[in-house]
Enzyme design. Structure first.
Site, short mmCIF file in Angstrom:
data_model
loop_
_atom_site.label_atom_id
_atom_site.label_comp_id
_atom_site.label_asym_id
_atom_site.label_seq_id
_atom_site.Cartn_x
_atom_site.Cartn_y
_atom_site.Cartn_z
N CYS A 14 -1.10 -1.52 4.88
CA CYS A 14 -1.73 -2.69 5.48
C CYS A 14 -0.77 -3.83 5.80
CB CYS A 14 -2.82 -3.21 4.55
SG CYS A 14 -4.04 -1.95 4.10
N HIS A 40 -4.07 -10.11 6.83
CA HIS A 40 -4.55 -8.73 7.00
C HIS A 40 -6.08 -8.75 6.97
CE1 HIS A 40 -5.59 -4.64 6.53
NE2 HIS A 40 -5.83 -4.72 5.23
N ASN A 53 -11.38 -2.90 8.94
CA ASN A 53 -10.02 -2.86 8.41
C ASN A 53 -9.23 -1.79 9.17
OD1 ASN A 53 -7.67 -2.37 6.94
ND2 ASN A 53 -8.67 -2.54 4.94
#
Length: 315
Positions: free
Chosen positions: A113, A241, A271
């Site tokens: 990530c 993020h 995500n």
């Protein structure tokens, strides 16, 4: 010493949209359950004809066009991804081939990530060292391929996409367009976010990640601003993020960026791992929500319990 700056951005998402109601037909969940816990409404899911390198190439082509550069002018391609199936050719090599580049150096970077912010720092370092002048940096992940579609706690989070940035040398090293990176990890908690097995599947210890992110990351993010010589209240935007709205909003508040636009692309995209930061930033710039030249905090975190952040000047 020459610095670097981001001059253009681009992003790409598959056409297929998966809503919360769609997921409710697959697992025991609901729109209310998902929205209240993670803030996500929709996510884009790529088909079998949309591999990671194709999404990456689309985003990269858009960024190059926005920068007014030809593919052959790029001398380094960095692709941040953790969902590449093949070991070789790398995603960066395949992107270079898809775009018809000359003879760039190519490298994939897997920090899950926080991959894009690690890759952006690597591009900055390469330019400062004189090893490159024009770098294409891409974050691309196809999380649908590694999702456990029977696990309602994780499959509701994930989406696919790619975001790209063109980074070039900046002669004015006194006011660099990309500030110094602050990066690190928490090795003893590295197992809290996993992509393991055959076939590989995404899993995480959600509560542990939430507590770590909301308590430990804000002071680190403030140090990123300090390294760049920018006070949090001077930030034009904060692009964290895009993991979970319940993480993004409290972390942004604790940083103290009271005047900044806060990226909330997670609501529409889910995500997307390494793609989330460049994609969210590209959309903010495309919509004209951040003034050119404004300081923007980019801060990635997640897999390996790794983190990396820097302040850039908005292109």
């Amino acid at each position: 010493m020459t610095g670097s700056r981001v001059v253009a951005l681009g992003h790409y998402q598959p056409a297929k949209v998966l809503t919360n109601d769609d997921l409710a037909a697959l697992v025991d969940t609901s729109d209310e359950w998902i929205t209240s816990r993670v803030g996500i409404k929709t996510r884009h899911v790529g088909g079998p004809d949309e591999p990671v390198d194709e999404m990456a190439a689309h985003a990269g082509a858009k960024a190059l066009a926005a920068a007014g550069l030809q593919p052959a002018e790029v001398d380094l391609v960095l692709v941040a991804t953790s969902t590449a199936i093949d070991r070789s050719p790398s995603m960066s090599a395949r992107v270079a081939a898809r775009l018809g580049m000359g003879s760039p150096a190519v490298m994939d970077i897997n920090v899950v990530c926080s991959g894009f912010t690690h890759a952006l720092a690597t591009a900055d370092h390469a330019i400062r060292a004189g090893a490159a002048e024009r770098v294409l940096v891409i974050g691309a992940d196809k999380m649908a391929d590694i999702a456990d579609w029977t696990d309602r706690s994780t499959c509701v989070l994930l989406g696919d996409g790619a975001g790209a940035a063109v980074v070039v040398a900046e002669p004015d090293a006194g006011r660099p367009g990309i500030g110094a990176v602050l990066w690190g990890s928490v090795p003893e908690m590295g197992n809290a976010v996993r992509i393991e097995g055959t076939p590989p599947r995404f899993a995480q210890e959600g509560q542990s990640v939430y507590r770590w992110a909301t308590t430990q990351l804000p002071p680190i993010a403030r140090k990123v601003c300090e390294k760049a010589g920018v006070a949090p209240e001077e930030l034009g935007a904060v692009v964290l993020h895009q993991a979970n709205l319940r993480i993004i909003e409290p972390v942004a508040r604790k940083i103290g960026a009271v005047n900044a636009v806060i990226a909330r692309d997670v609501v529409d995209s889910g995500n997307t791992s390494a793609a989330s930061i460049p994609m969210a930033l590209s959309k903010l710039v495309e919509r004209g929500e951040v003034e050119s030249g404004a300081p923007v905090l980019l801060f990635g975190f997640g897999g390996n319990l790794s983190y990396a952040g820097q302040v850039i000047r908005c292109p």
